[in-house]
Design an enzyme around this catalytic site. Structure first.
Site, PDB file in Angstrom:
ATOM      1  N   ASP A 115      -0.864   5.567   1.114  1.00  0.00           N
ATOM      2  CA  ASP A 115       0.237   5.739   2.062  1.00  0.00           C
ATOM      3  C   ASP A 115       0.059   4.746   3.220  1.00  0.00           C
ATOM      4  O   ASP A 115      -0.792   3.858   3.164  1.00  0.00           O
ATOM      5  CB  ASP A 115       0.307   7.188   2.556  1.00  0.00           C
ATOM      6  CG  ASP A 115      -0.960   7.645   3.271  1.00  0.00           C
ATOM      7  OD1 ASP A 115      -1.789   6.788   3.663  1.00  0.00           O
ATOM      8  OD2 ASP A 115      -1.128   8.855   3.443  1.00  0.00           O
ATOM      9  N   LEU A 116       0.836   4.901   4.264  1.00  0.00           N
ATOM     10  CA  LEU A 116       0.763   3.973   5.389  1.00  0.00           C
ATOM     11  C   LEU A 116      -0.594   3.960   6.090  1.00  0.00           C
ATOM     12  O   LEU A 116      -0.970   2.973   6.708  1.00  0.00           O
ATOM     13  CB  LEU A 116       1.852   4.305   6.416  1.00  0.00           C
ATOM     14  CG  LEU A 116       3.279   3.966   5.995  1.00  0.00           C
ATOM     15  CD1 LEU A 116       4.274   4.485   7.033  1.00  0.00           C
ATOM     16  CD2 LEU A 116       3.443   2.476   5.805  1.00  0.00           C
TER      17      LEU A 116
END
Length: 129
Positions: A15-16
């Protein structure tokens, strides 16, 4: 008996924050189960074609303990906890070295193509007893 499967974490798995997205652990353990069944000599495509049977996950209980990160090399360990005529109960751990990151208890069943429960194939029962 413990089956081991290696996984490398790619950017697309994260994810980020650069940690493995939670749903991807389910993909990792699915891949490990597929390879485990293949190594037992079971051709799942032939099983479906010849006997009309497929495997399905009936239940998953998952614990996310420590995050995996981009570029990690992981190992998925699969072991059988119990087997009946119609289901297999497994524990699967995702590890980074000796460190356990994720643990799942998974129940697998055999079903017909129409979704009805079926007895586990004989080759599976033989290999697991």
């Amino acid at each position: 008996m413990t089956h081991t499967f290696s996984v490398h974490v790619y950017y697309e798995d994260t994810d980020l924050a650069g940690i493995v997205y939670y749903a991807n652990y389910l993909k990792f353990i699915e891949r490990a189960r597929t390879e485990w069944v293949r190594e037992m000599g079971v051709d799942q495509a032939a099983l479906k074609q010849d006997e009309g049977l497929v495997f399905a996950v009936r239940r998953v209980e998952a614990d996310y303990l420590i995050p995996a990160k981009f570029d990690d090399d992981l190992t998925v360990e699969t072991r059988v906890d119990a087997i009946t005529g119609v289901r297999i109960m497994l524990t699967q751990e995702v590890k980074r070295g000796a460190q356990v990151l994720f643990v799942a208890q998974v129940t697998i069943v055999a079903i017909t193509e129409s979704g009805h429960p079926a007895r586990l194939p004989a080759i599976i029962r033989r290999n697991l007893h």
